[in-house]
Write a protein that holds these residues in place. Structure first.
Motif, PDB file in Angstrom:
ATOM      1  N   VAL A 150       0.842  -1.194   0.000  1.00 62.75           N
ATOM      2  CA  VAL A 150       0.000   0.000   0.000  1.00 62.75           C
ATOM      3  C   VAL A 150       0.876   1.243   0.000  1.00 62.75           C
ATOM      4  O   VAL A 150       2.041   1.201   0.435  1.00 62.75           O
ATOM      5  N   SER A 151       0.342   2.351  -0.509  1.00 65.36           N
ATOM      6  CA  SER A 151       1.045   3.629  -0.476  1.00 65.36           C
ATOM      7  C   SER A 151       0.080   4.685   0.054  1.00 65.36           C
ATOM      8  O   SER A 151      -1.131   4.469   0.120  1.00 65.36           O
ATOM      9  N   ALA A 152       0.632   5.822   0.431  1.00 68.68           N
ATOM     10  CA  ALA A 152      -0.187   6.905   0.979  1.00 68.68           C
ATOM     11  C   ALA A 152       0.489   8.235   0.692  1.00 68.68           C
ATOM     12  O   ALA A 152       1.712   8.302   0.500  1.00 68.68           O
ATOM     13  N   HIS A 153      -0.308   9.311   0.683  1.00 69.05           N
ATOM     14  CA  HIS A 153       0.220  10.646   0.386  1.00 69.05           C
ATOM     15  C   HIS A 153      -0.448  11.683   1.287  1.00 69.05           C
ATOM     16  O   HIS A 153      -1.675  11.639   1.489  1.00 69.05           O
ATOM     17  N   TRP A 154       0.347  12.570   1.826  1.00 68.09           N
ATOM     18  CA  TRP A 154      -0.184  13.711   2.582  1.00 68.09           C
ATOM     19  C   TRP A 154       0.544  14.987   2.170  1.00 68.09           C
ATOM     20  O   TRP A 154       1.756  14.960   1.898  1.00 68.09           O
ATOM     21  N   LYS A 155      -0.190  16.085   2.168  1.00 72.43           N
ATOM     22  CA  LYS A 155       0.395  17.414   2.007  1.00 72.43           C
ATOM     23  C   LYS A 155       0.353  18.111   3.349  1.00 72.43           C
ATOM     24  O   LYS A 155      -0.598  17.974   4.114  1.00 72.43           O
ATOM     25  N   VAL A 156       1.404  18.872   3.643  1.00 73.79           N
ATOM     26  CA  VAL A 156       1.463  19.654   4.884  1.00 73.79           C
ATOM     27  C   VAL A 156       0.956  21.060   4.604  1.00 73.79           C
ATOM     28  O   VAL A 156       1.460  21.741   3.696  1.00 73.79           O
ATOM     29  N   GLU A 157      -0.045  21.485   5.384  1.00 74.86           N
ATOM     30  CA  GLU A 157      -0.572  22.836   5.192  1.00 74.86           C
ATOM     31  C   GLU A 157       0.157  23.820   6.086  1.00 74.86           C
ATOM     32  O   GLU A 157       0.788  23.435   7.070  1.00 74.86           O
TER      33      GLU A 157
END
Length: 216
Positions: free
Chosen positions: A209-216
């Motif tokens: 599995v993979s995942a992605h997040w952006k930091v605000e």
């Protein structure tokens, strides 16, 4: 958010157990000794964050670090689980981030206070969609990585854990008891570092599995 996704199903989360200093190189990079017994801390379920929401850094910290980890979901709780039966209690595996406000943690350590402010803020427990445990033959052979803005920051190999997942499950069940829906963050390898607004974080549990997040 108080649930995680196991495939297409939402699973309500109970406790969030985290194992600290479970990779020797990570303990060394922070100047910490390896403990004689597992270092366990908790995060509230309000810290859970899936990929549908960005990471929002807490206003009281200027030094939030990423800690990429293998995450296990307990599907069948129990007490005093022997290590040789422990993995049968796992329902799924995923990749996650134990975000840490390092400056708040250092202040807490100096005062002898708990780490909750450093480890339990909203969004401090990022978790990918989980894959069924049946798809993972041996979790100790899993490898994972974190890239920040395309650059490799952390590369993990579960075979290097000081305490295997089976041993973690057995220990936690003996001291605290485990419940259906509990999550275990299994420890982070070396390479932790500060994240800032605008960063793009890409996590991969190789072949799973993979995942992605952006930091605000």
């Amino acid at each position: 958010m108080s649930s995680v996704k196991l495939g297409l199903h939402a699973i309500r989360v109970g406790n969030i157990f985290c194992i600290g200093r479970n990779y020797a190189a990570h303990a060394t990079e922070l100047g910490n000794k390896v403990e004689d017994e597992p270092l366990v801390f908790l995060k509230p379920t309000s810290a859970l964050l899936d990929e549908s929401s960005p990471i929002c850094l807490p206003a009281y910290s200027d030094d939030v670090h990423h800690e990429c980890e293998l995450v296990a979901l307990i599907g069948k709780g129990g007490n005093d689980i022997p290590p040789d039966a422990a993995l049968s209690h796992v329902a799924g595996y995923g990749i996650g981030l134990d975000l840490t406000a390092r400056d708040a943690q250092a202040e807490a350590k100096c005062k002898g206070h708990p780490w909750t402010k450093a480890k339990g803020f909203r969004g401090a427990a990022c978790v990918s969609t989980l894959v069924p445990a049946a798809r993972v033959a041996d979790p100790q052979q899993l490898k994972f990585e974190l890239r920040v803005n395309g650059q490799l920051r952390q590369s993990g190999d579960a075979s290097l854990m000081l305490l295997t997942l089976a041993e973690q499950i057995s220990y936690l069940s003996r001291l605290y008891g485990l419940s259906d829906g509990d999550l275990i963050f299994t420890g982070t390898p070396e390479g932790v570092a500060r994240i800032v607004s605008g960063d793009q974080l890409d996590l991969s549990l190789h072949g799973q599995v993979s995942a992605h997040w952006k930091v605000e």
